[in-house]
Design an enzyme around this catalytic site. Structure first.
Site, PDB file in Angstrom:
ATOM      1  N   HIS A  19       0.810  -1.218   0.000  1.00  0.00           N
ATOM      2  CA  HIS A  19       0.000   0.000   0.000  1.00  0.00           C
ATOM      3  C   HIS A  19       0.843   1.269   0.000  1.00  0.00           C
ATOM      4  O   HIS A  19       0.625   2.173  -0.821  1.00  0.00           O
ATOM      5  CB  HIS A  19      -0.936   0.010   1.215  1.00  0.00           C
ATOM      6  CG  HIS A  19      -2.143  -0.855   1.053  1.00  0.00           C
ATOM      7  ND1 HIS A  19      -3.429  -0.352   1.016  1.00  0.00           N
ATOM      8  CD2 HIS A  19      -2.269  -2.195   0.919  1.00  0.00           C
ATOM      9  CE1 HIS A  19      -4.293  -1.338   0.863  1.00  0.00           C
ATOM     10  NE2 HIS A  19      -3.615  -2.473   0.815  1.00  0.00           N
ATOM     11  N   ASP A 116      -4.425   6.845   1.364  1.00  0.00           N
ATOM     12  CA  ASP A 116      -4.929   5.513   1.061  1.00  0.00           C
ATOM     13  C   ASP A 116      -6.416   5.502   1.409  1.00  0.00           C
ATOM     14  O   ASP A 116      -6.829   6.032   2.453  1.00  0.00           O
ATOM     15  CB  ASP A 116      -4.184   4.478   1.905  1.00  0.00           C
ATOM     16  CG  ASP A 116      -4.451   3.042   1.468  1.00  0.00           C
ATOM     17  OD1 ASP A 116      -5.624   2.608   1.531  1.00  0.00           O
ATOM     18  OD2 ASP A 116      -3.508   2.345   1.062  1.00  0.00           O
TER      19      ASP A 116
END
Length: 454
Positions: A19, A116
């Site tokens: 991520h 994110d």
């Protein structure tokens, strides 16, 4: 208009798996095209930042370490899932502390949040500061769709009917209930991770834009279905190609590329499972036994801590056949003409790399969106094969290898991945969909800069 004030973008990362690296890749692209007066503060954990930042990171991006939630006196080993849950308990306070530090360091209040998508609380932060929030989904449109439609899927599906397809959601008609990420229908629906995803879906409606780390042509139905639901849904990836990650042979300390130079085109199997989880010990043994018996050349990226799981004498027995390394320059290995098969857990970045390099897949899902990706690989795109029962056995793995390397079906898979590769390259070309979507996304991000008074 002259600009004397700094436009300060706070980039908040989810520091697990791939991520943070994917978000940093996006920040790098944005920094490269940023107008004057823009700076980026990149917030992730110390371990994450140490891993992904390098000398080549853009000078406009400054890393800041947030607390991972683990107490200094805590010595009991934690599983990956436990570490995620501990981190989630520490949010958003750990980020708020460092945001204040970043504001002091830059001399400017945060002008915009880029995070994110998992970090849903950024919506609250943005509203408190009256600034925009732009979210980044690091996987594909189908997996995002599964979470967006969780309530609808639960209302029409059950654990008792795992083999049923999710026909009620556009773009997911080939996906079975069993393929959905844990927490949608199966697994602990009240776990911290499941709760995080539920909160994310609620908050994403407030995002100025939602960028997806994929390309339009890969999942057109799911993508188009999401566009009326969320604002500015934009496929801007994959970061694998939109940010150059290629290494020179001098960076290949393990000698993989030189070893590959001595093998025939498409003859080598590459095995790599990322850096989060690996298959259980008995499956490592089964995979090794299958490689030994098949006699197919291989490169296996296997951490040194896992070497002890290999069958006794395996390394010596297969010394002429294969190469086992602690780390491989994965993208360069996959791009090498000698590599014809990629054995993987089918994380989204790995999937994109296989398409970019035109390599067919043998897939063994481990977590998250892996199951959905595997289903799409085998049933929709037809660019690879799942191992039987999603577990490595000697017989099942040998059959999968034989299918891809020697059969007509394997040739069809290689042809199909070649078609997707062409679509990917077109989408990231000068006039491609990903290129145009990135321009739209960056415009959304930087337009608010003009609202800052000099």
């Amino acid at each position: 208009m002259s600009m004397t004030k700094t436009f300060h973008i706070a980039v908040l990362a989810f520091p697990f798996g791939s991520h943070a690296a994917a978000l940093l890749s996006l920040a790098q692209r944005l920094a490269a095209s940023a107008p004057p007066g823009v700076v980026f503060s990149f917030l992730s954990t110390q371990a994450s930042n140490a891993k992904i930042f390098s000398k080549s990171t853009h000078s406009l991006i400054k890393p800041y370490d947030v607390w991972d939630g683990v107490l200094s006196e805590e010595v009991t080993p934690k599983s990956p899932q436990q570490l995620v849950e501990i981190f989630l308990k520490a949010t958003p306070d750990n980020f708020n502390v460092i945001i204040r530090k970043a504001e002091a360091g830059t001399g400017a209040k945060v002008s915009c949040f880029l995070t994110d998508a998992f970090l849903w609380f950024a919506d609250d932060m943005a509203k408190e500061k009256s600034v925009p929030w732009l979210a980044f989904w690091v996987a594909g449109a189908s997996s995002l769709s599964a979470h967006v439609y969780t309530d609808l899927i639960r209302a029409h599906s059950s654990v008792a009917n795992k083999e049923e397809n999710v026909k009620i959601v556009p773009g997911l008609s080939a996906i079975r209930v069993a393929d959905l990420p844990e927490g949608v229908v199966c697994g602990d629906l009240e776990s911290p991770i499941s709760k995080m995803l539920q909160d994310m879906v609620i908050k994403l409606a407030g995002a100025t834009a939602v960028a997806i780390n994929s390309f339009e042509e890969l999942e057109p139905v799911a993508t188009n279905d999401l566009k009326p639901i969320l604002r500015n849904v934009l496929n801007i990836g994959p970061s694998t190609i939109t940010v150059p990650l290629l290494l020179s042979k001098s960076d290949d300390a393990s000698g993989c590329l030189k070893w590959l130079d001595n093998h025939e085109t498409g003859s080598v199997v590459y095995i790599g499972f990322g850096n989060v989880l690996v298959p259980p010990p008995n499956e490592i043994v089964a995979l090794a036994e299958a490689l030994d018996s098949s006699k197919i050349p291989f490169i296996w990226s296997l951490p040194d801590t896992m070497r002890s799981l290999l069958p006794n004498g395996f390394s010596e027995k297969t010394k002429g056949q294969g190469k086992i390394v602690a780390w491989a320059p994965q993208l360069q290995v996959l791009r090498h003409p000698s590599v014809g098969v990629y054995v993987t857990h089918c994380g989204f970045n790995s999937l994109m790399e296989s398409i970019l390099c035109g390599v067919a897949l043998i897939v063994r899902p481990l977590l998250g969106d892996n199951m959905m990706n595997c289903r799409l690989v085998e049933e929709v795109w037809k660019i690879g094969i799942r191992v039987k029962d999603d577990k490595f056995t000697k017989c099942g793995t040998m059959k999968a290898l034989d299918t891809i390397v020697f059969s007509d079906k394997g040739k069809e898979m290689r042809d199909n991945v070649g078609i997707l590769r062409s679509l990917l390259l077109e989408s990231t070309g000068p006039n491609g969909s990903s290129t145009q979507n990135f321009k739209t996304f960056s415009d959304q991000l930087f337009t608010t800069r003009l609202t800052i008074n000099p």
